[in-house]
Motif scaffolding. Structure first.
Motif, PDB file in Angstrom:
ATOM      1  N   ALA A  16       0.930  -1.286  -0.021  1.00 27.10           N
ATOM      2  CA  ALA A  16      -0.053  -0.040   0.169  1.00 27.10           C
ATOM      3  C   ALA A  16       0.808   1.257  -0.140  1.00 27.10           C
ATOM      4  O   ALA A  16       0.678   2.194  -0.783  1.00 27.10           O
ATOM      5  N   GLY A  17       1.866   1.206   0.812  1.00 29.84           N
ATOM      6  CA  GLY A  17       2.746   2.644   0.762  1.00 29.84           C
ATOM      7  C   GLY A  17       3.385   2.866  -0.269  1.00 29.84           C
ATOM      8  O   GLY A  17       3.529   3.854  -0.908  1.00 29.84           O
ATOM      9  N   ILE A  18       4.153   1.657  -0.862  1.00 32.04           N
ATOM     10  CA  ILE A  18       4.852   1.802  -2.117  1.00 32.04           C
ATOM     11  C   ILE A  18       4.326   2.247  -3.223  1.00 32.04           C
ATOM     12  O   ILE A  18       4.506   3.314  -4.016  1.00 32.04           O
ATOM     13  N   GLU A  19       3.301   1.683  -3.302  1.00 29.21           N
ATOM     14  CA  GLU A  19       2.159   2.316  -4.588  1.00 29.21           C
ATOM     15  C   GLU A  19       1.680   3.386  -4.350  1.00 29.21           C
ATOM     16  O   GLU A  19       1.644   4.276  -5.296  1.00 29.21           O
ATOM     17  N   THR A  20       1.281   3.921  -3.187  1.00 25.72           N
ATOM     18  CA  THR A  20       0.912   5.414  -3.024  1.00 25.72           C
ATOM     19  C   THR A  20       2.192   6.420  -3.243  1.00 25.72           C
ATOM     20  O   THR A  20       1.805   7.510  -4.184  1.00 25.72           O
ATOM     21  N   ALA A  21       3.387   6.084  -2.997  1.00 23.62           N
ATOM     22  CA  ALA A  21       4.394   6.882  -3.180  1.00 23.62           C
ATOM     23  C   ALA A  21       4.514   6.974  -4.802  1.00 23.62           C
ATOM     24  O   ALA A  21       4.832   7.959  -5.365  1.00 23.62           O
ATOM     25  N   ILE A  22       4.481   5.643  -5.193  1.00 23.31           N
ATOM     26  CA  ILE A  22       4.836   5.721  -6.857  1.00 23.31           C
ATOM     27  C   ILE A  22       3.869   6.748  -7.645  1.00 23.31           C
ATOM     28  O   ILE A  22       4.263   7.402  -8.326  1.00 23.31           O
ATOM     29  N   PHE A  23       2.635   6.411  -7.335  1.00 23.42           N
ATOM     30  CA  PHE A  23       1.710   7.025  -8.287  1.00 23.42           C
ATOM     31  C   PHE A  23       1.522   8.727  -7.662  1.00 23.42           C
ATOM     32  O   PHE A  23       1.222   9.522  -8.738  1.00 23.42           O
ATOM     33  N   LEU A  24       1.917   9.080  -6.720  1.00 27.26           N
ATOM     34  CA  LEU A  24       1.778  10.256  -6.171  1.00 27.26           C
ATOM     35  C   LEU A  24       3.211  11.119  -6.917  1.00 27.26           C
ATOM     36  O   LEU A  24       2.926  12.461  -7.339  1.00 27.26           O
ATOM     37  N   ARG A  25       4.053  10.267  -6.945  1.00 28.66           N
ATOM     38  CA  ARG A  25       5.348  10.776  -7.697  1.00 28.66           C
ATOM     39  C   ARG A  25       4.974  11.271  -9.092  1.00 28.66           C
ATOM     40  O   ARG A  25       5.678  11.964  -9.651  1.00 28.66           O
ATOM     41  N   LYS A  26       4.205  10.136  -9.588  1.00 29.18           N
ATOM     42  CA  LYS A  26       3.835  10.159 -10.994  1.00 29.18           C
ATOM     43  C   LYS A  26       3.007  11.556 -11.360  1.00 29.18           C
ATOM     44  O   LYS A  26       3.114  12.070 -12.347  1.00 29.18           O
ATOM     45  N   VAL A  31       6.994  13.528  -1.954  1.00 29.46           N
ATOM     46  CA  VAL A  31       6.531  12.205  -1.060  1.00 29.46           C
ATOM     47  C   VAL A  31       7.711  12.042   0.015  1.00 29.46           C
ATOM     48  O   VAL A  31       8.849  11.776  -0.495  1.00 29.46           O
ATOM     49  N   THR A  32       7.507  12.142   1.232  1.00 29.47           N
ATOM     50  CA  THR A  32       8.277  11.366   2.304  1.00 29.47           C
ATOM     51  C   THR A  32       7.734   9.947   2.600  1.00 29.47           C
ATOM     52  O   THR A  32       6.374  10.098   3.278  1.00 29.47           O
ATOM     53  N   LEU A  33       8.216   8.977   2.543  1.00 28.93           N
ATOM     54  CA  LEU A  33       8.000   7.764   2.925  1.00 28.93           C
ATOM     55  C   LEU A  33       8.762   7.025   4.175  1.00 28.93           C
ATOM     56  O   LEU A  33      10.040   7.004   4.223  1.00 28.93           O
ATOM     57  N   VAL A  34       8.221   6.738   5.274  1.00 32.40           N
ATOM     58  CA  VAL A  34       8.786   6.342   6.411  1.00 32.40           C
ATOM     59  C   VAL A  34       8.451   4.805   6.680  1.00 32.40           C
ATOM     60  O   VAL A  34       7.115   4.520   6.564  1.00 32.40           O
TER      61      VAL A  34
END
Length: 398
Positions: A16-26, A31-34
């Motif tokens: 869930a977290g990785i997918e969110t970061a990827i698509f927000l960056r697109k 994005v800061t991912l912890v």
């Protein structure tokens, strides 16, 4: 509106977290991912670590490689407190905040007496290696009793992981068979519910029974687990299933961090959300939007009785959140929800083949896929790793 001015804080380095970061960056958002781990762990393919068909490094993708591919800021820290109304998270190393907060740190586990006497393929990733060690020791011995199963959570039936328990046991059977020592081992599948796997549908449930009988796997269903012991499992009627090694997947409940937060929780301790994955705070005290989302195993999902949390649902929720955040920033009314995407979808591996399992509101089915099914799941693992690293194009919707 300059997207660079709107920072998103994502808690969690799983699906869930990785997918969110990827698509927000697109979409151009910082994005800061912890994450408390420095790698993304592909749990669905970890089933092959215990039998030696996969190595740990095959399943673990370094987060720094994903950071390099997608350009998010990466922080390795363990979150201890969430102040959602402030869009803030407190970690052991520091405090983190953003204009938007996305909570995707997974769930906790239902506690059982004697937890120390079993290992879980869905627990800490390191446990997969410990399972391999225990199985290798029994194989070296040449015989033994092996019990594998999963539990439920009456307070939130959706937070159950049964499939991996089936898969690991079937793969162990297949390995023992290849070694020519299967007849020296007693394999048992156990679960407290009367019909484990019923959420997959009647056809799949019936076929699982056929599998167990064909592979000479004993079953122990319908009795609540009292406790685990070093040499087996004791049930509510004090009967005991003897086991030289026990693999068990506890049901999920609220992550311990949620108790140290201002989040609205259901009876199981999971975060209450709406269809758009927005956290359902009490808006009476502060009327404006909180811009806080919860997805994946962290969230209490609605839907039919058979609903189950899976990686592909977590990723749908993540992509929807990225879309919805962008819509909010663009001033658009359109939103995307997760409820219309609820289904059960998996390729249940057996080591020498697999079965395709699908369930939606129209019913469920299980389709055997001898030989090719095993390689199909292997291929998915390769695709998952390389598509997330940006080395190959993503299939739309995946």
């Amino acid at each position: 509106m300059d997207k660079k001015d709107k920072k998103v804080l994502v808690l969690g380095g799983g699906f869930a977290g990785i997918e969110t970061a990827i698509f927000l960056r697109k979409k151009g958002y910082p994005v800061t991912l912890v994450s408390d781990r420095d790698y993304f762990y592909i749990y669905p393919t970890s089933i092959w670590i215990p039998t030696g068909e996969a190595k740990f490094e095959d399943i673990a993708v370094p987060l720094k490689d994903l950071q390099k591919a997608h350009g998010f800021e990466l922080v390795i820290d363990r979150i201890t407190e969430i102040r959602s109304k402030e869009h803030k998270a407190i970690g052991e190393k520091g405090e983190y905040s953003g204009d938007y907060l996305v909570i995707a740190i997974g769930s906790g586990k239902v506690k059982h007496e004697g937890n120390e006497h079993f290992l879980s393929i869905c627990g800490k990733p390191e446990e997969s290696l410990q399972i391999k060690e225990r199985l290798d020791a029994l194989i070296a011995k040449g015989s033994g009793k092996i019990a594998m199963g999963f539990g439920g959570n009456p307070k939130d039936p959706s937070n159950v992981r049964g499939g991996p328990a089936f898969e690991v046991l079937f793969n162990v059977h297949n390995r023992l068979k290849k070694l020519g020592i299967r007849q020296n081992f007693e394999l048992t599948f156990f679960a407290p519910m009367k019909e484990p796997g019923a959420r997959m549908g009647p056809q799949a449930l019936k076929m699982m029974g056929v599998f167990f009988k064909k592979l000479d796997i004993h079953t122990h269903f319908g009795k609540k687990i009292q406790r685990f012991e070093a040499d087996g499992i004791v049930f509510e009627d004090e009967s005991k299933l003897e086991s030289d090694f026990t693999m068990f997947i506890p049901a999920g409940n609220g992550h311990p961090v949620f108790q140290n937060s201002d989040l609205p929780l259901n009876e199981a301790g999971l975060i209450r959300i709406n269809d758009y994955c927005e956290v359902q705070h009490n808006f009476d005290d502060i009327p404006e939007r909180y811009n806080v989302f919860a997805i994946g195993d962290s969230a209490a999902i609605d839907g039919p009785d058979w609903r189950a949390k899976q990686g592909h649902i977590a990723e749908v929720m993540a992509r929807n959140v990225a879309f919805n955040i962008d819509a909010i920033e663009q001033g658009r009314e359109e939103r995307k929800g997760y409820l219309e995407h609820l289904n059960i979808l998996c390729v249940m591996d057996t080591g020498d083949g697999a079965a395709f399992v699908y369930r939606d509101n129209k019913g469920g089915k299980m389709v055997p896929m001898p030989v090719i099914g095993h390689w199909l799941k292997k291929g998915w693992g390769w695709y998952c790793r390389n598509s997330k690293l940006g080395k190959i194009p993503r299939i739309p919707g995946m």
